[in-house]
Structure formats: structure tokens, C-alpha cells
Design a protein around this motif. Structure first.
Motif, PDB file in Angstrom:
ATOM      1  N   PRO A  48      -5.021  19.014  -7.952  1.00  0.00           N
ATOM      2  CA  PRO A  48      -3.854  18.407  -7.884  1.00  0.00           C
ATOM      3  C   PRO A  48      -4.099  16.635  -8.318  1.00  0.00           C
ATOM      4  N   LEU A  49      -5.207  16.170  -7.943  1.00  0.00           N
ATOM      5  CA  LEU A  49      -5.179  14.904  -8.296  1.00  0.00           C
ATOM      6  C   LEU A  49      -5.316  14.507 -10.032  1.00  0.00           C
ATOM      7  N   MET A  50      -5.784  15.683 -10.505  1.00  0.00           N
ATOM      8  CA  MET A  50      -5.890  15.662 -12.133  1.00  0.00           C
ATOM      9  C   MET A  50      -4.456  15.825 -12.477  1.00  0.00           C
ATOM     10  N   LEU A  51      -3.677  16.735 -12.120  1.00  0.00           N
ATOM     11  CA  LEU A  51      -2.243  17.117 -12.487  1.00  0.00           C
ATOM     12  C   LEU A  51      -1.437  15.917 -12.144  1.00  0.00           C
ATOM     13  N   MET A  52      -1.692  15.035 -10.856  1.00  0.00           N
ATOM     14  CA  MET A  52      -0.768  13.671 -10.569  1.00  0.00           C
ATOM     15  C   MET A  52      -1.324  12.611 -11.273  1.00  0.00           C
ATOM     16  N   ALA A  53      -2.377  12.395 -12.089  1.00  0.00           N
ATOM     17  CA  ALA A  53      -2.541  11.250 -12.714  1.00  0.00           C
ATOM     18  C   ALA A  53      -1.712  10.477 -13.429  1.00  0.00           C
ATOM     19  N   ARG A  54      -0.764  11.016 -14.039  1.00  0.00           N
ATOM     20  CA  ARG A  54       0.330  10.099 -14.454  1.00  0.00           C
ATOM     21  C   ARG A  54       1.123   9.547 -13.519  1.00  0.00           C
ATOM     22  N   ASP A  55       1.461  10.376 -12.646  1.00  0.00           N
ATOM     23  CA  ASP A  55       2.425   9.817 -11.396  1.00  0.00           C
ATOM     24  C   ASP A  55       1.806   8.901 -10.631  1.00  0.00           C
ATOM     25  N   LEU A  56       0.423   9.217 -10.244  1.00  0.00           N
ATOM     26  CA  LEU A  56      -0.108   7.894  -9.608  1.00  0.00           C
ATOM     27  C   LEU A  56      -0.536   6.649 -10.316  1.00  0.00           C
ATOM     28  N   ALA A  57      -0.886   6.765 -11.669  1.00  0.00           N
ATOM     29  CA  ALA A  57      -0.998   5.714 -12.512  1.00  0.00           C
ATOM     30  C   ALA A  57       0.462   4.896 -12.577  1.00  0.00           C
ATOM     31  N   ALA A 106     -14.162  15.502 -14.383  1.00  0.00           N
ATOM     32  CA  ALA A 106     -12.838  15.920 -14.931  1.00  0.00           C
ATOM     33  C   ALA A 106     -11.681  15.129 -14.462  1.00  0.00           C
ATOM     34  N   VAL A 107     -11.885  14.534 -13.169  1.00  0.00           N
ATOM     35  CA  VAL A 107     -11.054  13.709 -12.494  1.00  0.00           C
ATOM     36  C   VAL A 107     -10.742  12.458 -13.399  1.00  0.00           C
ATOM     37  N   LEU A 108     -11.995  11.747 -13.603  1.00  0.00           N
ATOM     38  CA  LEU A 108     -12.060  10.618 -14.266  1.00  0.00           C
ATOM     39  C   LEU A 108     -11.202  10.683 -15.609  1.00  0.00           C
ATOM     40  N   ALA A 109     -11.690  11.691 -16.366  1.00  0.00           N
ATOM     41  CA  ALA A 109     -10.910  11.913 -17.712  1.00  0.00           C
ATOM     42  C   ALA A 109      -9.552  11.753 -17.815  1.00  0.00           C
ATOM     43  N   ALA A 110      -9.017  12.504 -16.494  1.00  0.00           N
ATOM     44  CA  ALA A 110      -7.590  12.422 -16.399  1.00  0.00           C
ATOM     45  C   ALA A 110      -7.044  11.032 -16.219  1.00  0.00           C
ATOM     46  N   TYR A 111      -7.673  10.370 -15.390  1.00  0.00           N
ATOM     47  CA  TYR A 111      -7.371   8.786 -15.145  1.00  0.00           C
ATOM     48  C   TYR A 111      -7.370   8.006 -16.117  1.00  0.00           C
ATOM     49  N   PRO A 147       0.830  -1.182   0.013  1.00  0.00           N
ATOM     50  CA  PRO A 147      -0.107  -0.005   0.012  1.00  0.00           C
ATOM     51  C   PRO A 147       0.836   1.270  -0.043  1.00  0.00           C
ATOM     52  N   ARG A 148       0.361   2.400  -0.561  1.00  0.00           N
ATOM     53  CA  ARG A 148       0.859   3.682  -0.737  1.00  0.00           C
ATOM     54  C   ARG A 148      -0.009   4.614  -0.382  1.00  0.00           C
ATOM     55  N   ASP A 149       0.202   5.625   0.526  1.00  0.00           N
ATOM     56  CA  ASP A 149      -0.619   6.621   0.993  1.00  0.00           C
ATOM     57  C   ASP A 149       0.056   8.029   0.471  1.00  0.00           C
ATOM     58  N   ILE A 150      -0.643   8.684  -0.334  1.00  0.00           N
ATOM     59  CA  ILE A 150       0.089  10.231  -0.992  1.00  0.00           C
ATOM     60  C   ILE A 150      -0.754  11.418  -0.391  1.00  0.00           C
ATOM     61  N   GLY A 151      -0.098  12.145   0.032  1.00  0.00           N
ATOM     62  CA  GLY A 151      -0.865  13.103   0.790  1.00  0.00           C
ATOM     63  C   GLY A 151      -1.306  12.723   1.986  1.00  0.00           C
ATOM     64  N   THR A 152      -0.504  12.205   3.055  1.00  0.00           N
ATOM     65  CA  THR A 152      -1.076  11.448   4.056  1.00  0.00           C
ATOM     66  C   THR A 152      -1.659  12.299   4.925  1.00  0.00           C
ATOM     67  N   GLY A 153      -1.218  13.455   5.365  1.00  0.00           N
ATOM     68  CA  GLY A 153      -1.836  14.374   6.092  1.00  0.00           C
ATOM     69  C   GLY A 153      -1.700  13.948   7.714  1.00  0.00           C
ATOM     70  N   SER A 154      -2.701  13.559   8.382  1.00  0.00           N
ATOM     71  CA  SER A 154      -2.687  12.937   9.703  1.00  0.00           C
ATOM     72  C   SER A 154      -2.190  11.593   9.785  1.00  0.00           C
ATOM     73  N   ALA A 161      -4.980   8.608  -2.356  1.00  0.00           N
ATOM     74  CA  ALA A 161      -4.610   9.997  -2.575  1.00  0.00           C
ATOM     75  C   ALA A 161      -6.243  10.795  -2.176  1.00  0.00           C
ATOM     76  N   ASN A 162      -5.918  11.178  -1.079  1.00  0.00           N
ATOM     77  CA  ASN A 162      -7.082  12.175  -0.830  1.00  0.00           C
ATOM     78  C   ASN A 162      -6.666  13.428  -0.560  1.00  0.00           C
ATOM     79  N   ILE A 163      -6.813  14.172  -1.506  1.00  0.00           N
ATOM     80  CA  ILE A 163      -5.948  15.530  -1.699  1.00  0.00           C
ATOM     81  C   ILE A 163      -7.135  16.536  -2.464  1.00  0.00           C
TER      82      ILE A 163
END
Length: 195
Positions: free
Chosen positions: A137-146, A167-172, A64-71, A131-133
């Protein structure tokens, strides 16, 4: 006192001011409201925990990987559920400190490996990515997260309003991830994608 314990799927989220024991059937996660986002009260965090609860009942995740982990709430919930190491990151050094503190309080400091970083970095081969951001940012990070997700892996995205889903789904989709399920809570969406 303004942060009462809450049950979210299998998870029982409570603050350090609460001195009872979590219900025996629940996975207890101690999280204090602090400078970092993620106490379980917001619909996006609830959505991620519910999505993870559903997925982890059917599949044993190993990386598992958590990006933008916050707390650190999602990384800690994953570490306690899976009993596996979880890589977590946040671009805010304060969030990294808060996550380390919460990992110690929950007895999973040896499993939650947190670093200050933007995006997924060079991380690859994760069968579960959180990624709970926010939508942009989620759209901009689509390639990175994929790239971070392994083939067949699950990606849980949240931090977006229901009207931002398309819009988010289109990026992914451009990165060959498809929608498997969604959770909507008070106008906020959590998307479960498959690579």
C-alpha cells in the motif's frame, strides 16, 4: 496487565490499567490494546515514534498528517508534542472510533481531527506526514503521499520489512522524495524521507 508501560524516546506509552504518573520528563500517551493497530509494542510503531522524536527536537512542525492512523498513537503523540492540530485518517471505521476514544482519554480531542478515508485525499501542504501501513500500500500511495507533503516536508514511512526498503524507496524517489534516515528494529524498517 500484559501491556506494561514502555518508554520510546520522549514518549511514555501506557494503558488505562496503569494508574501511576508518567515520568516528569516524558510525554505520556495512554493507548489501550484494542481492535486498531498501534500500541507501541510493534517495531514499526516504535520506529515512527523514535523518528518523530528525533525530527521534532530539531524542527517545529506546524501541519502534521497521519495516514492509516489505527489506534491514533502517532497523531496523539504529535498533538501532545507540537500542541498543533493533527489531521488523521483511516479506511477502517473501527480505527476512527478507537482514535477518537484515545484522543479523548489523552485530552487532545480538540487537536486530533480524524476521518474515515483512504490515502491522503486532497490534503496538501503538510510539513510532516506519517504512514505506518504495509509495503505494498505504501508503494501504491507514493504519489498521494508525496502530494500531501509540503516542499521541504518530512515523510515517515513504516510497516515494511528491511528487505522491502528498496522497492518502497524506488516508488518515492520517482515522486522526488529522498531518504534522509532509517531506523531498523528486528527486521522492520522506518524510513524518514524529505520532499
Amino acid at each position: 496487565r500484559a501491556f506494561p508501560p514502555q518508554r520510546i524516546g520522549r514518549f511514555f506509552i501506557y494503558g488505562s490499567h496503569w494508574h501511576d504518573r508518567p515520568p516528569p520528563s516524558a510525554i505520556g500517551v495512554e493507548i489501550d490494546a484494542a481492535t486498531a493497530f498501534g500500541t507501541g509494542e510493534h517495531p514499526t510503531t516504535r520506529g515512527c515514534l523514535l523518528a518523530f522524536d528525533r525530527l521534532s527536537r530539531r524542527r517545529r512542525f506546524r501541519r502534521p498528517r497521519d495516514i492509516g492512523t489505527g489506534s491514533g498513537i502517532l497523531a496523539i503523540a504529535a498533538a501532545k508534542t507540537l500542541r498543533r492540530a493533527v489531521r488523521a485518517s483511516d479506511l477502517d471505521p473501527g480505527s476512527v472510533r478507537v482514535t477518537r476514544h484515545h484522543a479523548r482519554r489523552n485530552g487532545v480531542v480538540h487537536l486530533v481531527h480524524v476521518a474515515c478515508a483512504t490515502g491522503a485525499g486532497r490534503s496538501r501542504g503538510h510539513d510532516l506526514v506519517f504512514a505506518n501501513i504495509l509495503a505494498r500500500p505504501l508503494m501504491l500511495m507514493a504519489r498521494d503521499l508525496a502530494r500531501a507533503a509540503a516542499p521541504g516536508g518530512a515523510v515517515i514511512l513504516s510497516g515494511l520489512l528491511q528487505r522491502q526498503e528498496a522497492a518502497v524507496l524506488a516508488a518515492y524517489r520517482m515522486q522526488r522524495l529522498r531518504l534522509a534516515a532509517r531506523i531498523v528494529d528486528n527486521g522492520w524498517s522506518t524510513l524518514i524521507l524529505r520532499k
